[in-house]
Write a protein that holds these residues in place. Structure first.
Motif, PDB file in Angstrom:
ATOM      1  N   VAL A  43       0.833  -1.203   0.000  1.00  0.00           N
ATOM      2  CA  VAL A  43       0.000   0.000   0.000  1.00  0.00           C
ATOM      3  C   VAL A  43       0.869   1.255   0.000  1.00  0.00           C
ATOM      4  CG1 VAL A  43      -1.664   1.360   1.335  1.00  0.00           C
ATOM      5  CG2 VAL A  43      -1.989  -1.105   1.072  1.00  0.00           C
ATOM      6  N   GLY A  44       1.850   1.304   0.900  1.00  0.00           N
ATOM      7  CA  GLY A  44       2.688   2.488   1.001  1.00  0.00           C
ATOM      8  C   GLY A  44       3.472   2.771  -0.268  1.00  0.00           C
ATOM      9  N   THR A  45       3.964   1.709  -0.909  1.00  0.00           N
ATOM     10  CA  THR A  45       4.718   1.896  -2.151  1.00  0.00           C
ATOM     11  C   THR A  45       3.825   2.401  -3.270  1.00  0.00           C
ATOM     12  OG1 THR A  45       6.325   0.186  -1.549  1.00  0.00           O
ATOM     13  CG2 THR A  45       6.115   0.714  -3.881  1.00  0.00           C
ATOM     14  N   VAL A 189     -12.084   4.296  -1.868  1.00  0.00           N
ATOM     15  CA  VAL A 189     -12.133   3.122  -2.729  1.00  0.00           C
ATOM     16  C   VAL A 189     -13.502   2.467  -2.691  1.00  0.00           C
ATOM     17  CG1 VAL A 189     -11.361   1.341  -1.079  1.00  0.00           C
ATOM     18  CG2 VAL A 189     -10.806   1.133  -3.509  1.00  0.00           C
ATOM     19  N   MET A 190     -14.237   2.608  -1.584  1.00  0.00           N
ATOM     20  CA  MET A 190     -15.577   2.032  -1.527  1.00  0.00           C
ATOM     21  C   MET A 190     -16.499   2.759  -2.506  1.00  0.00           C
ATOM     22  SD  MET A 190     -14.841  -0.319   0.402  1.00  0.00           S
ATOM     23  CE  MET A 190     -15.179  -1.267   1.885  1.00  0.00           C
ATOM     24  N   ARG A 248     -13.165 -10.654  -4.003  1.00  0.00           N
ATOM     25  CA  ARG A 248     -13.115 -11.097  -5.403  1.00  0.00           C
ATOM     26  C   ARG A 248     -11.674 -11.062  -5.930  1.00  0.00           C
ATOM     27  NH1 ARG A 248     -17.545 -11.450  -3.632  1.00  0.00           N
ATOM     28  NH2 ARG A 248     -16.433 -13.345  -3.012  1.00  0.00           N
ATOM     29  N   VAL A 249     -10.915 -10.045  -5.514  1.00  0.00           N
ATOM     30  CA  VAL A 249      -9.515  -9.967  -5.937  1.00  0.00           C
ATOM     31  C   VAL A 249      -8.703 -11.064  -5.258  1.00  0.00           C
ATOM     32  CG1 VAL A 249      -7.442  -8.511  -5.972  1.00  0.00           C
ATOM     33  CG2 VAL A 249      -9.692  -7.492  -6.365  1.00  0.00           C
ATOM     34  N   ARG A 250      -8.959 -11.299  -3.974  1.00  0.00           N
ATOM     35  CA  ARG A 250      -8.253 -12.349  -3.244  1.00  0.00           C
ATOM     36  C   ARG A 250      -8.496 -13.730  -3.867  1.00  0.00           C
ATOM     37  NH1 ARG A 250      -6.183 -11.758   1.921  1.00  0.00           N
ATOM     38  NH2 ARG A 250      -5.992  -9.596   2.596  1.00  0.00           N
ATOM     39  N   TYR A 257      -4.722  -4.225  -3.062  1.00  0.00           N
ATOM     40  CA  TYR A 257      -4.152  -3.008  -2.488  1.00  0.00           C
ATOM     41  C   TYR A 257      -4.013  -1.854  -3.484  1.00  0.00           C
ATOM     42  CZ  TYR A 257       0.206  -4.625  -4.671  1.00  0.00           C
ATOM     43  OH  TYR A 257       1.149  -5.041  -5.566  1.00  0.00           O
ATOM     44  N   ILE A 258      -4.088  -2.112  -4.788  1.00  0.00           N
ATOM     45  CA  ILE A 258      -3.824  -1.047  -5.758  1.00  0.00           C
ATOM     46  C   ILE A 258      -4.894   0.035  -5.711  1.00  0.00           C
ATOM     47  CG2 ILE A 258      -3.524  -0.497  -8.200  1.00  0.00           C
ATOM     48  CD1 ILE A 258      -2.415  -3.322  -8.590  1.00  0.00           C
TER      49      ILE A 258
END
Length: 330
Positions: A43-45, A189-190, A248-250, A257-258
């Protein structure tokens, strides 16, 4: 005619009669800020990349701090090598420089972004994985809140780590900062996920123009298909899809995280610094009880202004449930 209810009424549900004011601004809007990021994992990167690319007009410099010194050295090299080919020679902007900072200089800045996390749930984790991180991350955030207190920090604190809203409250309690100095960044993001599904399903199209997101970055999220013609069944269906979007991504074998790092954090933080409307969690409560609650808001010279629209009783009750559950986590 149905009586309408408002976001500002939520503290009364917890017996709070005099909420702390949000009449203060921890930075000068539309002025370049010195920003520090704590912890440069996924996330930080991603957040760092977004701020380097998009923050030329808003950020003077970016300091990075992490336990992994090799990762810091790598990021200092690589991120500073992201640049326009002829920056400074014409119309292309110089991007904000990235420097390594040690823990003792973390709060020598205008904006502090907390991305640290312990015990990130594995890919196979089920349910609301955000809440699984609360106990570990609460202890972590109290450590850095104590550093902010010792530094008599007067700047802005952006909480990005999960669960965003309770961690904001933990930072507030341990730091002695004013509530308007702290904001949580999980709701952006939501809203973005709601827009994604609204673009794919005609039943939800009106969310793009009339919808709103409220509350926490988690299971008690409230997605309203429309704030003027609210449909409870449609709204709950869309909310369910948004809450499960990370799963869904998992299921594809990736950590989601993107989009959070860019929609909730990078874009929303930049909008905050510009004094523009964005989604973030603001404090609704007094010194003893209350919660950080996600709403559309912006910084003004006088302080935080949040959207306080008249809401139908059914929608208000969803906000009330979310707010009271957040208060219980304090």
């Amino acid at each position: 005619m149905e009586n309408k209810r408002y976001v500002h009424e939520l503290p009364r549900e917890a017996g709070i009669t005099a909420p702390l004011p949000l009449t203060g601004c921890p930075f000068t809007a539309q002025k370049k800020q010195r920003l520090h990021i704590l912890a440069l994992g996924d996330v930080g990167t991603t957040l760092l990349i977004g701020l380097r690319l998009l923050g030329a007009a808003d950020i003077e410099s970016i300091g990075i701090c992490d336990l992994n010194e090799k990762n810091l050295s790598r990021l200092e090299m690589e991120i500073n090598q992201i640049r326009y080919p002829f920056a400074g020679q014409g119309t292309e902007p110089l991007l904000p420089p990235v420097d390594i900072v040690q823990e003792d200089r973390l709060f020598d800045c205008d904006v502090f972004v907390f991305c640290a996390s312990k015990g990130v749930p594995p890919l196979e984790a089920q349910g609301d994985v955000r809440m699984a991180q609360l106990a570990a991350n609460r202890g972590l955030i109290r450590h850095f809140a104590a550093l902010a207190k010792a530094a008599a920090y007067r700047g802005f604190v952006c909480i990005v780590s999960d669960p965003v809203d309770p961690l904001c409250a933990a930072f507030l309690d341990a730091s002695g900062l004013k509530p308007w100095q702290i904001q949580g960044y999980g709701l952006g993001v939501m809203n973005a996920r709601a827009c994604y599904y609204a673009e794919k399903d005609g039943r939800f199209t009106h969310y793009l123009t009339a919808g709103r997101a409220f509350g926490p970055h988690g299971a008690d999220l409230v997605i309203a298909d429309s704030v003027t013609a609210y449909d409870d069944a449609l709204s709950r269906k869309l909310t369910g899809q948004v809450v499960q979007a990370n799963m869904r991504v998992r299921e594809l074998g990736y950590k989601p995280y993107i989009a959070p790092a860019l929609s909730s954090a990078a874009l929303s933080i930049l909008l905050s610094l510009r004094g523009h409307w964005h989604y973030g969690s603001v404090y609704l409560g007094d010194a003893a009880k209350g919660a950080f609650f996600g709403v559309k808001n912006r910084f003004t010279p006088a302080g935080i202004e949040y959207e306080d629209l008249p809401l139908c009783q059914t929608l208000y009750e969803r906000l009330q449930t979310a707010y009271m559950n957040l208060c219980a986590l304090r």
